[in-house]
Design a protein around this motif. Sequence first.
Motif, mmCIF file in Angstrom:
data_model
loop_
_atom_site.group_PDB
_atom_site.id
_atom_site.type_symbol
_atom_site.label_atom_id
_atom_site.label_comp_id
_atom_site.label_asym_id
_atom_site.label_seq_id
_atom_site.Cartn_x
_atom_site.Cartn_y
_atom_site.Cartn_z
ATOM 1 N N ALA A 224 7.616 -14.962 54.390
ATOM 2 C CA ALA A 224 8.280 -14.179 55.434
ATOM 3 C C ALA A 224 8.527 -12.761 54.949
ATOM 4 C CB ALA A 224 9.599 -14.850 55.817
ATOM 5 N N TRP A 225 8.609 -11.832 55.891
ATOM 6 C CA TRP A 225 8.884 -10.436 55.582
ATOM 7 C C TRP A 225 9.616 -9.766 56.740
ATOM 8 C CZ3 TRP A 225 6.876 -7.274 59.234
ATOM 9 C CH2 TRP A 225 5.789 -7.749 59.967
ATOM 10 N N GLU A 226 10.295 -8.701 56.410
ATOM 11 C CA GLU A 226 10.892 -7.834 57.432
ATOM 12 C C GLU A 226 10.619 -6.400 57.028
ATOM 13 O OE1 GLU A 226 15.137 -8.368 57.682
ATOM 14 O OE2 GLU A 226 15.475 -7.547 55.687
ATOM 15 N N THR B 31 10.140 -6.034 53.142
ATOM 16 C CA THR B 31 10.984 -6.805 52.238
ATOM 17 C C THR B 31 10.560 -8.260 52.296
ATOM 18 O OG1 THR B 31 12.832 -5.288 52.596
ATOM 19 C CG2 THR B 31 13.362 -7.464 51.707
ATOM 20 N N ASP B 32 10.278 -8.846 51.146
ATOM 21 C CA ASP B 32 9.838 -10.235 51.073
ATOM 22 C C ASP B 32 11.031 -11.157 51.288
ATOM 23 O OD1 ASP B 32 8.059 -12.157 48.503
ATOM 24 O OD2 ASP B 32 8.490 -12.593 50.592
ATOM 25 N N SER C 190 4.289 -4.234 51.946
ATOM 26 C CA SER C 190 3.250 -3.525 52.691
ATOM 27 C C SER C 190 1.865 -4.140 52.523
ATOM 28 C CB SER C 190 3.220 -2.040 52.309
ATOM 29 O OG SER C 190 4.443 -1.454 52.608
ATOM 30 N N ALA C 191 1.798 -5.398 52.128
ATOM 31 C CA ALA C 191 0.502 -6.049 51.968
ATOM 32 C C ALA C 191 -0.165 -6.215 53.325
ATOM 33 C CB ALA C 191 0.670 -7.424 51.319
ATOM 34 N N ALA C 192 -1.487 -6.153 53.312
ATOM 35 C CA ALA C 192 -2.231 -6.324 54.554
ATOM 36 C C ALA C 192 -2.149 -7.773 55.012
ATOM 37 C CB ALA C 192 -3.688 -5.926 54.350
#
Length: 126
Positions: free
Chosen positions: A123-125, A41-42, A12-14
Amino acid sequence: MPDVTFPGRAASAALTRHFQDPASGALEPYVRAGSSGTTRTDLSGSIAAADTAQVMAVSNPNRRALGVQNTSGAELRLRSTGVASSSAGIRIPPGALYEAAAHDVPVTALSIWGATAGQTFVAWEA
């Protein structure tokens, strides 16, 4: 290309981007944070073997958001319908950020390709 960072790569990082103010020419930041209750999720990593696609993420029927930033010095390719390669997949130039459109987030497995081992990506999802 805007300046893009993932501060700390925490869930949830900006996401911070900068744009050039047309009047002053100054770079001005704007911030978009994940919606309330969204957990990211990283999926960050690096290319394990040169010129060989690898699985970046397994299929996820609950995936509603996806972002990939190329933090390496050479292009990456991302593909959701098969295996990524030098000629197949979405081209992500060095420093660029790819975000799937809200109406077009793939829920299938994601393949990522890089020409050189060690190329990095954030990357994140969600």
